[in-house]
Design a protein around this motif. Structure first.
Motif, PDB file in Angstrom:
ATOM      1  N   LEU A   5       0.813  -1.209   0.000  1.00  0.00           N
ATOM      2  CA  LEU A   5       0.000   0.000   0.000  1.00  0.00           C
ATOM      3  C   LEU A   5       0.850   1.264   0.000  1.00  0.00           C
ATOM      4  CD1 LEU A   5      -2.670  -0.973   2.690  1.00  0.00           C
ATOM      5  CD2 LEU A   5      -2.863  -1.171   0.224  1.00  0.00           C
ATOM      6  N   THR A  42       0.021   3.906  -2.781  1.00  0.00           N
ATOM      7  CA  THR A  42      -1.305   4.483  -2.552  1.00  0.00           C
ATOM      8  C   THR A  42      -1.296   5.401  -1.342  1.00  0.00           C
ATOM      9  OG1 THR A  42      -2.237   2.433  -3.426  1.00  0.00           O
ATOM     10  CG2 THR A  42      -3.737   3.922  -2.293  1.00  0.00           C
ATOM     11  N   LYS A  44      -6.181  -0.903  -6.204  1.00  0.00           N
ATOM     12  CA  LYS A  44      -5.405   0.337  -6.238  1.00  0.00           C
ATOM     13  C   LYS A  44      -6.093   1.384  -7.106  1.00  0.00           C
ATOM     14  CE  LYS A  44      -0.921  -1.770  -5.261  1.00  0.00           C
ATOM     15  NZ  LYS A  44       0.432  -2.092  -5.757  1.00  0.00           N
TER      16      LYS A  44
END
Length: 378
Positions: free
Chosen positions: A35, A38, A295
């Motif tokens: 992650l 992001t 995503k």
């Protein structure tokens, strides 16, 4: 990030479920997807967009409220407003309350949620409440214009904004009921893979998917489909009525305004709702759950959410400043506050715009005095 866990899901706009894990594109049993990229985007984009919308919405809607207050003080009867004036007042209040919640979530993405559980529940409920209210008040404004222009509703009935107050009360109560989900289910939780607290909705494992899908469908219908259908129907009928009663120049002006109102609403909210629907289909298993899709949804929902929130900053321009009488009242208020020399430009602009406007008489037998003081069509 968002809605990928079987135990934690959110339906409201500013929250992203960072406690969840992503399946690997090639192996569902592999380690969770990263992650990091992001997170970097969210921590940079979200605070900037929230603060920008907050500033613009705060200035614009406070200006609308000040002008309405000035006009209302000159009318001693609280029911002397037209219906559109009343809806515009409630729209400005709703947009202002929505904007007030944004700095809290901006701080959350800059650092973490530091305001406690009670503030989490209140801010989340205010956010959801005013997102619903804002779009429904837009639908009410278009419907009132439809009644005034297409059906020439009796003047004495339309002058009494007490009828609109009743409609506004119903909208506030219904939306308040929807926002109670935030009060009951919002919590401050620690993000997956990060020692950072965020304010988000947390459902139990047994009811998470049902609640998520149900609330997304309610949000889609009340927050986009219903207002859009009302606006399209009303404005199409309004334009047809104007085509039979206006000059070519007035037709072009009215068409540009109507198209701008609908296009801005669609551009603001359609992309977000499309991505939300995609997220629901993924949750139901209709679309494969992959790292790439998650995503795209995480980044896309955040960006399109910001586009939707920007609508509360555009409403004062679309539903206030386009009105000739509204601009004139704004110019007079500025002249009173800053003096004749301090507001020469604004007063001159309002007067020049008014002088170039030809008398339109009535639309569908609606007397000119029946036109809303802050009306889109004024």
């Amino acid at each position: 990030m968002k809605n990928t866990s079987s135990t934690t899901n959110v339906y409201d706009y500013p929250d992203y479920d960072y406690n969840s894990t992503y399946p690997d594109d090639d192996n569902d049993d592999a380690a969770p997807c990263s992650l990091r990229d992001t997170w970097t985007f969210v921590s940079n984009f979200a605070p900037l967009s929230y603060i920008l919308v907050f500033i613009l919405a705060l200035v614009g809607n406070i200006l609308v409220l000040c002008v309405i207050r000035r006009y209302r003080q000159s009318r001693h009867n609280p029911c002397s407003f037209s219906l559109t004036d009343t809806f515009l007042l409630h729209l400005a209040i709703s947009d202002l309350l929505l904007a007030v919640t944004l700095p809290f979530f901006a701080v959350q993405w800059i650092n973490e949620w530091i305001f406690g559980l009670s503030a989490c529940k209140i801010a989340g409920a205010l956010f959801s409440l005013n997102v619903y209210c804002g779009v429904l008040f837009l639908a009410c404004i278009s419907f009132d214009r439809y009644l005034a222009i297409v059906h020439a509703v009796n003047i004495s009935w339309r002058r009494k904004s007490c009828h609109a107050q009743l409609a506004c009360t119903v909208i506030w109560v219904v939306c308040l009921g929807l926002s109670t989900v935030d009060v009951f289910y919002r919590d401050v939780v620690v993000l997956y893979g990060r020692n950072q607290q965020v304010c988000q909705i947390v459902f139990s494992q047994e009811s998470s998917q049902q609640w998520q899908i149900g609330m997304q469908l309610v949000s889609l219908f009340l927050g986009f489909v219903l207002p859009l259908l009302v606006m399209l129907y009303c404005y199409i009928r309004i334009f047809k009525a104007l085509c039979h009663a206006s000059t070519r120049r007035q037709k072009r002006r009215s068409l540009r305004l109507i198209i701008s109102l609908v296009v801005v609403f669609v551009v603001s909210w359609a992309p977000y709702n499309v991505l939300r629907m995609t997220d629901s289909l993924k949750t139901l298993g209709v679309i494969a759950n992959t790292c790439g899709l998650n995503k795209v949804l995480d980044v896309g929902i955040l960006v399109t959410e910001s586009m939707g929130l920007a609508h509360c900053a555009l409403n004062p321009l679309l539903y206030g400043l386009v009105g000739v009488k509204f601009r004139h009242e704004l110019a007079q208020m500025c002249k009173t506050v800053l003096g004749p020399q301090g507001c020469l430009g604004l007063v001159g602009w309002a007067q020049s715009r008014r002088s170039t406007r030809r008398p339109t008489g009535s639309f569908s037998s609606v007397d000119s005095e029946n036109t809303s003081y802050f009306s889109v069509m004024a």
